[in-house]
Design a protein around this motif. Structure first.
Motif, PDB file in Angstrom:
ATOM      1  N   ASP A  20      -0.131 -16.958  -1.503  1.00  0.00           N
ATOM      2  CA  ASP A  20       0.876 -15.942  -1.736  1.00  0.00           C
ATOM      3  C   ASP A  20       2.008 -16.264  -2.727  1.00  0.00           C
ATOM      4  OD1 ASP A  20      -0.494 -14.359   0.211  1.00  0.00           O
ATOM      5  OD2 ASP A  20       0.964 -14.522   1.777  1.00  0.00           O
ATOM      6  N   CYS A  21       1.928 -15.522  -3.759  1.00  0.00           N
ATOM      7  CA  CYS A  21       2.993 -15.703  -4.542  1.00  0.00           C
ATOM      8  C   CYS A  21       4.431 -15.774  -4.051  1.00  0.00           C
ATOM      9  CB  CYS A  21       3.088 -14.639  -5.588  1.00  0.00           C
ATOM     10  SG  CYS A  21       4.372 -14.796  -7.102  1.00  0.00           S
ATOM     11  N   PRO A  22       5.232 -16.966  -4.362  1.00  0.00           N
ATOM     12  CA  PRO A  22       6.447 -16.690  -3.581  1.00  0.00           C
ATOM     13  C   PRO A  22       7.492 -15.785  -4.291  1.00  0.00           C
ATOM     14  CG  PRO A  22       6.171 -18.960  -5.150  1.00  0.00           C
ATOM     15  CD  PRO A  22       4.938 -18.054  -4.765  1.00  0.00           C
ATOM     16  N   HIS A  23       7.297 -15.493  -5.291  1.00  0.00           N
ATOM     17  CA  HIS A  23       8.081 -14.366  -6.022  1.00  0.00           C
ATOM     18  C   HIS A  23       7.609 -13.047  -5.850  1.00  0.00           C
ATOM     19  CE1 HIS A  23      10.127 -17.741  -8.267  1.00  0.00           C
ATOM     20  NE2 HIS A  23       8.839 -18.153  -8.488  1.00  0.00           N
ATOM     21  N   GLY A  24       6.537 -12.701  -4.973  1.00  0.00           N
ATOM     22  CA  GLY A  24       5.873 -11.306  -4.929  1.00  0.00           C
ATOM     23  C   GLY A  24       5.196 -10.670  -5.718  1.00  0.00           C
ATOM     24  N   CYS A  25       4.751 -11.416  -6.868  1.00  0.00           N
ATOM     25  CA  CYS A  25       3.990 -10.715  -7.873  1.00  0.00           C
ATOM     26  C   CYS A  25       2.785 -10.053  -7.227  1.00  0.00           C
ATOM     27  CB  CYS A  25       3.287 -11.535  -8.675  1.00  0.00           C
ATOM     28  SG  CYS A  25       4.793 -12.440  -9.828  1.00  0.00           S
ATOM     29  N   ASP A  26       1.942 -10.586  -6.011  1.00  0.00           N
ATOM     30  CA  ASP A  26       0.816 -10.328  -5.676  1.00  0.00           C
ATOM     31  C   ASP A  26       1.107  -9.127  -4.544  1.00  0.00           C
ATOM     32  OD1 ASP A  26       2.042 -11.886  -3.813  1.00  0.00           O
ATOM     33  OD2 ASP A  26       0.281 -13.141  -3.531  1.00  0.00           O
ATOM     34  N   HIS A  27       2.315  -8.459  -4.267  1.00  0.00           N
ATOM     35  CA  HIS A  27       2.669  -7.374  -3.472  1.00  0.00           C
ATOM     36  C   HIS A  27       3.694  -6.630  -4.439  1.00  0.00           C
ATOM     37  CE1 HIS A  27       0.843 -10.092  -0.337  1.00  0.00           C
ATOM     38  NE2 HIS A  27       0.782  -8.815   0.347  1.00  0.00           N
ATOM     39  N   ALA A  28       3.425  -6.444  -5.335  1.00  0.00           N
ATOM     40  CA  ALA A  28       4.571  -5.683  -6.281  1.00  0.00           C
ATOM     41  C   ALA A  28       4.316  -4.157  -6.074  1.00  0.00           C
ATOM     42  CB  ALA A  28       4.328  -5.720  -7.796  1.00  0.00           C
ATOM     43  N   LEU A  29       3.315  -3.846  -5.589  1.00  0.00           N
ATOM     44  CA  LEU A  29       3.112  -2.325  -5.142  1.00  0.00           C
ATOM     45  C   LEU A  29       3.253  -1.876  -3.685  1.00  0.00           C
ATOM     46  CD1 LEU A  29      -0.272  -1.555  -6.985  1.00  0.00           C
ATOM     47  CD2 LEU A  29       2.027  -0.952  -7.844  1.00  0.00           C
ATOM     48  N   GLU A  30       3.938  -2.861  -2.891  1.00  0.00           N
ATOM     49  CA  GLU A  30       4.187  -2.635  -1.503  1.00  0.00           C
ATOM     50  C   GLU A  30       4.940  -1.462  -1.282  1.00  0.00           C
ATOM     51  OE1 GLU A  30       2.841  -3.815   1.975  1.00  0.00           O
ATOM     52  OE2 GLU A  30       2.731  -5.246   0.333  1.00  0.00           O
ATOM     53  N   PHE A  31       6.023  -1.209  -2.125  1.00  0.00           N
ATOM     54  CA  PHE A  31       6.925   0.250  -1.920  1.00  0.00           C
ATOM     55  C   PHE A  31       6.916   0.816  -3.136  1.00  0.00           C
ATOM     56  CE2 PHE A  31       8.363  -3.298   0.949  1.00  0.00           C
ATOM     57  CZ  PHE A  31       7.690  -2.742   2.261  1.00  0.00           C
ATOM     58  N   ALA A  32       5.930   0.892  -3.964  1.00  0.00           N
ATOM     59  CA  ALA A  32       6.108   1.445  -5.265  1.00  0.00           C
ATOM     60  C   ALA A  32       5.583   2.673  -5.618  1.00  0.00           C
ATOM     61  CB  ALA A  32       5.562   0.668  -6.442  1.00  0.00           C
ATOM     62  N   ILE A  33       4.742   3.056  -4.763  1.00  0.00           N
ATOM     63  CA  ILE A  33       3.929   4.371  -4.833  1.00  0.00           C
ATOM     64  C   ILE A  33       4.872   5.581  -4.225  1.00  0.00           C
ATOM     65  CG2 ILE A  33       1.799   5.819  -4.331  1.00  0.00           C
ATOM     66  CD1 ILE A  33       0.350   3.156  -4.555  1.00  0.00           C
ATOM     67  N   LEU A  34       5.173   6.684  -4.953  1.00  0.00           N
ATOM     68  CA  LEU A  34       5.946   7.705  -4.503  1.00  0.00           C
ATOM     69  C   LEU A  34       5.228   8.809  -4.211  1.00  0.00           C
ATOM     70  CD1 LEU A  34       9.120   7.625  -6.988  1.00  0.00           C
ATOM     71  CD2 LEU A  34       8.742   6.459  -4.580  1.00  0.00           C
ATOM     72  N   THR A  35       4.103   9.036  -4.751  1.00  0.00           N
ATOM     73  CA  THR A  35       3.283  10.474  -4.485  1.00  0.00           C
ATOM     74  C   THR A  35       2.812  10.272  -2.895  1.00  0.00           C
ATOM     75  OG1 THR A  35       2.714  10.397  -6.798  1.00  0.00           O
ATOM     76  CG2 THR A  35       1.567  11.921  -5.330  1.00  0.00           C
ATOM     77  N   ALA A  36       3.187  11.425  -2.227  1.00  0.00           N
ATOM     78  CA  ALA A  36       2.669  11.607  -0.670  1.00  0.00           C
ATOM     79  C   ALA A  36       0.975  11.537  -0.832  1.00  0.00           C
ATOM     80  CB  ALA A  36       3.111  12.699  -0.216  1.00  0.00           C
ATOM     81  N   PRO A  37       0.563  10.815   0.203  1.00  0.00           N
ATOM     82  CA  PRO A  37      -0.729  10.604   0.383  1.00  0.00           C
ATOM     83  C   PRO A  37      -1.673  11.897   0.301  1.00  0.00           C
ATOM     84  CG  PRO A  37       0.258   9.156   1.836  1.00  0.00           C
ATOM     85  CD  PRO A  37       1.340  10.058   1.306  1.00  0.00           C
ATOM     86  N   GLU A  38      -0.980  12.972   0.709  1.00  0.00           N
ATOM     87  CA  GLU A  38      -1.821  14.454   0.760  1.00  0.00           C
ATOM     88  C   GLU A  38      -1.746  15.056  -0.630  1.00  0.00           C
ATOM     89  OE1 GLU A  38       2.344  15.342   2.320  1.00  0.00           O
ATOM     90  OE2 GLU A  38       0.935  13.751   2.605  1.00  0.00           O
ATOM     91  N   LYS A  39      -0.918  14.626  -1.485  1.00  0.00           N
ATOM     92  CA  LYS A  39      -0.763  15.149  -2.737  1.00  0.00           C
ATOM     93  C   LYS A  39      -1.309  14.284  -3.906  1.00  0.00           C
ATOM     94  CE  LYS A  39       1.849  18.533  -1.817  1.00  0.00           C
ATOM     95  NZ  LYS A  39       1.512  20.160  -1.985  1.00  0.00           N
ATOM     96  N   ARG A  40      -1.879  13.189  -3.589  1.00  0.00           N
ATOM     97  CA  ARG A  40      -2.390  12.239  -4.790  1.00  0.00           C
ATOM     98  C   ARG A  40      -3.759  12.910  -4.919  1.00  0.00           C
ATOM     99  NH1 ARG A  40      -1.481   6.835  -1.153  1.00  0.00           N
ATOM    100  NH2 ARG A  40       0.571   6.848  -1.237  1.00  0.00           N
TER     101      ARG A  40
END
Length: 291
Positions: free
Chosen positions: A254-274
């Motif tokens: 696992d990247c200590p700087h979080g590069c491999d989890h950069a999308l963890e909280f990045a997506i804003l579009t609600a699942p039903e609206k994607r």
């Protein structure tokens, strides 16, 4: 365990990886089209490697026409975990001389004619690029450069210009004196941003070829002189790359700087609206957070 696969995106002067075993050029097609060229794959010291010529073999793509989205998506598709960008740059610092390398850690993006994200209408995401390169991977590049006997500088701000023309004297002075930039190039943006969206570790190795146009003793940028320095830098770049497998190893932790989890909280579009078509398209680079 995730297996390490190191990709080198080679800029001007870097067109292969020395010592690559079981080398094979492969075709990769992505939802964003074909990358700049086929991708050279193989192993080096037992570690999987990939090489992608950014401008295509024979240098057929301008900085603006490089298919950046396809390049990063193709590397993600074949299992790449770490991306090393190697590119020619000009220098704004006397101490960062032609022939030196700089391990870039910041960018100012002045490009305007390129698609800069995988995401868009129907599936919106915002990733952080406050720290646009991977510290862990950058450290490995610095260590490899020193072991190869290269005069290397750790840390520097890269001004990404659109090109293909070089800077005016006024621009060069502004970037250097007012903006505090260290090197200038045409290709690391949006490449670094896309690598972050694809959750890939990304490091930028800037190979200095000239002093841009600000230096009073060097005048305007001369392509013939750049090519001469490029040839020497290319040998140094290949020596750096040869040392990376031993430093990074077979197991990608696992990247200590979080590069491999950069999308963890990045997506804003609600699942039903994607948009389902966007979800399918983006599964190549963002499948971890979309499934």
């Amino acid at each position: 365990m995730t297996e390490t696969m190191i990709a080198v995106i080679g800029g001007s002067g870097i067109y292969d990886i020395d010592g690559l075993e079981n080398a094979e050029w492969i075709d990769v097609e992505t939802p964003w089209g074909a990358p700049s060229d086929q991708i050279l794959t193989g192993t080096l010291d037992g570690v999987k490697m990939a090489f992608l010529p950014r401008h295509g073999r024979g240098h057929v793509h301008t900085p603006s026409t490089v298919p950046y989205q396809a390049n990063i998506a193709a590397l993600k598709q074949i299992g790449v975990t770490d991306v090393i960008s190697v590119s020619a740059t000009g220098s704004f610092r006397e101490e960062m001389a032609p022939g030196d390398f700089v391990i870039v850690d910041q960018f100012i993006d002045r490009t305007f004619a390129r698609e800069k994200s995988f995401f868009g209408p129907g599936l919106v995401a915002h990733v952080s690029v406050a720290h646009p390169t991977c510290g862990h991977l950058s450290e490995a590049c610095e260590t490899a450069a020193k072991a190869a006997g290269i005069n290397v500088h750790r840390g520097g701000t890269y001004l990404a210009m659109e090109g293909p023309q070089f800077s005016t004297l006024a621009e060069s002075k502004m970037y250097r004196e007012s903006w505090g930039c260290d090197v200038i190039g045409m290709t690391n943006m949006p490449e670094a941003k896309l690598a972050r969206e694809a959750e890939l570790c990304y490091a930028s190795v800037a190979m200095i070829t000239d002093y841009d146009s600000w230096h009073p003793d060097h005048g305007e940028v001369d392509v013939s002189e750049i090519i001469r320095v490029l040839m020497g830098n290319a040998d140094k770049g290949r020596n750096l790359v040869r040392r990376l497998p031993a430093l990074l190893g077979n197991e990608h932790k696992d990247c200590p700087h979080g590069c491999d989890h950069a999308l963890e909280f990045a997506i804003l579009t609600a699942p039903e609206k994607r948009d389902p078509a966007m979800v399918e398209k983006l599964s190549v680079v963002a499948g971890r957070v979309l499934t």
